[in-house]
Design a protein around this motif. Structure first.
Motif, PDB file in Angstrom:
ATOM      1  N   PHE A 148      -6.984   7.187  -1.811  1.00  0.00           N
ATOM      2  CA  PHE A 148      -6.226   5.962  -1.526  1.00  0.00           C
ATOM      3  C   PHE A 148      -6.390   5.541  -0.076  1.00  0.00           C
ATOM      4  N   MET A 149      -6.122   6.459   0.865  1.00  0.00           N
ATOM      5  CA  MET A 149      -6.189   6.097   2.278  1.00  0.00           C
ATOM      6  C   MET A 149      -7.631   5.874   2.717  1.00  0.00           C
ATOM      7  N   GLY A 150      -8.577   6.588   2.131  1.00  0.00           N
ATOM      8  CA  GLY A 150      -9.974   6.357   2.456  1.00  0.00           C
ATOM      9  C   GLY A 150     -10.415   4.956   2.049  1.00  0.00           C
ATOM     10  N   CYS A 151      -9.937   4.486   0.902  1.00  0.00           N
ATOM     11  CA  CYS A 151     -10.275   3.136   0.451  1.00  0.00           C
ATOM     12  C   CYS A 151      -9.623   2.075   1.334  1.00  0.00           C
ATOM     13  N   VAL A 152      -8.419   2.338   1.815  1.00  0.00           N
ATOM     14  CA  VAL A 152      -7.732   1.362   2.663  1.00  0.00           C
ATOM     15  C   VAL A 152      -8.404   1.284   4.031  1.00  0.00           C
ATOM     16  N   MET A 153      -8.686   2.415   4.655  1.00  0.00           N
ATOM     17  CA  MET A 153      -9.183   2.423   6.027  1.00  0.00           C
ATOM     18  C   MET A 153     -10.695   2.228   6.113  1.00  0.00           C
ATOM     19  N   ARG A 154     -11.430   2.800   5.192  1.00  0.00           N
ATOM     20  CA  ARG A 154     -12.887   2.621   5.110  1.00  0.00           C
ATOM     21  C   ARG A 154     -13.599   2.903   6.431  1.00  0.00           C
TER      22      ARG A 154
ATOM     23  N   SER B 173      -3.722  16.002  -3.133  1.00  0.00           N
ATOM     24  CA  SER B 173      -4.594  15.912  -1.965  1.00  0.00           C
ATOM     25  C   SER B 173      -5.706  14.899  -2.202  1.00  0.00           C
ATOM     26  N   ALA B 174      -6.300  14.941  -3.389  1.00  0.00           N
ATOM     27  CA  ALA B 174      -7.361  13.986  -3.721  1.00  0.00           C
ATOM     28  C   ALA B 174      -6.806  12.567  -3.802  1.00  0.00           C
ATOM     29  N   ALA B 175      -5.587  12.430  -4.314  1.00  0.00           N
ATOM     30  CA  ALA B 175      -4.973  11.106  -4.411  1.00  0.00           C
ATOM     31  C   ALA B 175      -4.783  10.489  -3.030  1.00  0.00           C
TER      32      ALA B 175
ATOM     33  N   SER C 180      -7.962  11.581  -8.264  1.00  0.00           N
ATOM     34  CA  SER C 180      -8.874  10.545  -7.779  1.00  0.00           C
ATOM     35  C   SER C 180      -8.856   9.312  -8.673  1.00  0.00           C
ATOM     36  N   VAL C 181      -8.878   9.529  -9.975  1.00  0.00           N
ATOM     37  CA  VAL C 181      -8.893   8.404 -10.920  1.00  0.00           C
ATOM     38  C   VAL C 181      -7.592   7.612 -10.842  1.00  0.00           C
ATOM     39  N   ILE C 182      -6.466   8.307 -10.865  1.00  0.00           N
ATOM     40  CA  ILE C 182      -5.174   7.622 -10.819  1.00  0.00           C
ATOM     41  C   ILE C 182      -4.995   6.906  -9.485  1.00  0.00           C
ATOM     42  N   SER C 183      -5.372   7.577  -8.386  1.00  0.00           N
ATOM     43  CA  SER C 183      -5.192   6.989  -7.064  1.00  0.00           C
ATOM     44  C   SER C 183      -6.057   5.749  -6.879  1.00  0.00           C
ATOM     45  N   TYR C 184      -7.299   5.805  -7.320  1.00  0.00           N
ATOM     46  CA  TYR C 184      -8.172   4.644  -7.168  1.00  0.00           C
ATOM     47  C   TYR C 184      -7.655   3.467  -7.998  1.00  0.00           C
ATOM     48  N   SER C 185      -7.110   3.759  -9.162  1.00  0.00           N
ATOM     49  CA  SER C 185      -6.544   2.693  -9.990  1.00  0.00           C
ATOM     50  C   SER C 185      -5.359   2.038  -9.292  1.00  0.00           C
ATOM     51  N   CYS C 186      -4.493   2.851  -8.697  1.00  0.00           N
ATOM     52  CA  CYS C 186      -3.347   2.309  -7.966  1.00  0.00           C
ATOM     53  C   CYS C 186      -3.798   1.519  -6.742  1.00  0.00           C
ATOM     54  N   TYR C 187      -4.835   2.009  -6.074  1.00  0.00           N
ATOM     55  CA  TYR C 187      -5.355   1.275  -4.916  1.00  0.00           C
ATOM     56  C   TYR C 187      -5.876  -0.090  -5.325  1.00  0.00           C
TER      57      TYR C 187
ATOM     58  N   TYR D 281       0.823  -1.206   0.000  1.00  0.00           N
ATOM     59  CA  TYR D 281       0.000   0.000   0.000  1.00  0.00           C
ATOM     60  C   TYR D 281       0.860   1.260   0.000  1.00  0.00           C
ATOM     61  N   SER D 282       1.984   1.228   0.683  1.00  0.00           N
ATOM     62  CA  SER D 282       2.890   2.383   0.686  1.00  0.00           C
ATOM     63  C   SER D 282       3.441   2.624  -0.711  1.00  0.00           C
ATOM     64  N   VAL D 283       3.836   1.544  -1.372  1.00  0.00           N
ATOM     65  CA  VAL D 283       4.339   1.663  -2.748  1.00  0.00           C
ATOM     66  C   VAL D 283       3.226   2.149  -3.672  1.00  0.00           C
ATOM     67  N   GLY D 284       2.018   1.597  -3.485  1.00  0.00           N
ATOM     68  CA  GLY D 284       0.888   2.020  -4.305  1.00  0.00           C
ATOM     69  C   GLY D 284       0.569   3.492  -4.133  1.00  0.00           C
ATOM     70  N   LEU D 285       0.603   3.981  -2.885  1.00  0.00           N
ATOM     71  CA  LEU D 285       0.337   5.394  -2.629  1.00  0.00           C
ATOM     72  C   LEU D 285       1.435   6.268  -3.222  1.00  0.00           C
ATOM     73  N   PHE D 286       2.682   5.808  -3.105  1.00  0.00           N
ATOM     74  CA  PHE D 286       3.795   6.557  -3.694  1.00  0.00           C
ATOM     75  C   PHE D 286       3.605   6.719  -5.201  1.00  0.00           C
ATOM     76  N   PHE D 287       3.278   5.616  -5.877  1.00  0.00           N
ATOM     77  CA  PHE D 287       3.086   5.683  -7.328  1.00  0.00           C
ATOM     78  C   PHE D 287       1.854   6.514  -7.680  1.00  0.00           C
ATOM     79  N   ALA D 288       0.813   6.429  -6.851  1.00  0.00           N
ATOM     80  CA  ALA D 288      -0.386   7.222  -7.121  1.00  0.00           C
ATOM     81  C   ALA D 288      -0.065   8.712  -7.117  1.00  0.00           C
ATOM     82  N   ILE D 289       0.655   9.162  -6.097  1.00  0.00           N
ATOM     83  CA  ILE D 289       0.984  10.583  -5.994  1.00  0.00           C
ATOM     84  C   ILE D 289       2.014  10.990  -7.047  1.00  0.00           C
ATOM     85  N   ALA D 290       2.996  10.113  -7.281  1.00  0.00           N
ATOM     86  CA  ALA D 290       4.012  10.432  -8.281  1.00  0.00           C
ATOM     87  C   ALA D 290       3.398  10.538  -9.683  1.00  0.00           C
TER      88      ALA D 290
END
Length: 235
Positions: A126-132, A120-122, A170-177, A60-69
């Protein structure tokens, strides 16, 4: 249609940018900074470690990194040079004469789409989907709104820059998640149960000058609220 949207964007920018005071000038400069939120980022990482396995924490850390990058580079490297929409604070923009500038800060030349809005949206998605958890989503959403509003307040982004950036992030982050979550075997219920588990409990017994019940007292830190709570433990 484009002219109408641009006019509405400029009107909204001038309205929110015009609501300035000395206190909020200082406050919004801090809120706009990425680094001032470092303690919050560390707190989110601690929660991630608490509610996921070591393997999924890494993924998840790697996924979040790639989402933001990916979000940041898509906005800054691909779209901005192609659209070339000047920031409202840019001196070459005729609108800049009406924009309230704080401490001479004008940002870069182009501002569409907003990288702050996208990143910010990413993070929120991402974290909203993980923690729910509704509380976490509301807290992160409040942070994201403050973060992006500060950019409008400082006059370096139109509201349209923020909205388009947030949509991209949002789109990129959800895809990475979704890619990272494909490897996660835990259910949402199992993860929610972990959030309510105390990180640690410190006993406060006799001899410390604290009144305690028969069962003793404990200072307990819950990862679900990140707050210190004093409670009595039943025998």
């Amino acid at each position: 249609m484009i002219d109408i949207l641009n006019s509405l964007d400029a009107d909204l920018l001038l309205f929110f940018n015009g609501l300035h005071t000395g206190f909020f000038d200082r406050f919004m400069v801090l809120a706009s900074s990425r680094w001032v939120w470092l303690p919050m980022y560390c707190g989110l990482f601690m929660i991630l470690m608490r509610i996921t396995s070591p393997k999924m924490t890494l993924l998840y850390s790697v996924g979040l990194f790639f989402a933001i990058a990916l979000t940041d580079q898509t906005c800054a490297t691909l779209i901005r040079p192609a659209i070339e929409r000047m920031r409202p604070s840019n001196p070459d923009n005729p609108l800049s004469a009406l924009v309230h500038i704080v401490d001479g800060y004008r940002g870069g030349r182009y501002g569409f789409p907003s990288c702050h809005g996208a990143n910010s949206a990413a993070l929120l998605v991402f974290m909203g989907c993980v923690m729910r958890r509704r509380l976490y989503v509301w807290v992160l959403a409040s942070w994201a709104l403050l973060h992006v509003y500060s950019r409008i307040y400082l006059g370096v982004h139109y509201p349209g820059d923020i909205i388009c950036g947030a949509a991209i992030g949002s789109v990129i982050s959800y895809s990475c998640y979704r890619i990272a979550a494909w490897f996660d075997n835990e259910t949402d219920m199992q993860r929610r149960d972990k959030i309510g588990v105390p990180v640690f409990a410190v006993p406060l017994g006799k001899g410390r000058g604290l009144p305690v019940s028969a069962g003793g007292a404990y200072i307990t830190i819950y990862v679900g609220s990140l707050a210190v709570m004093l409670c009595d433990a039943a025998v």
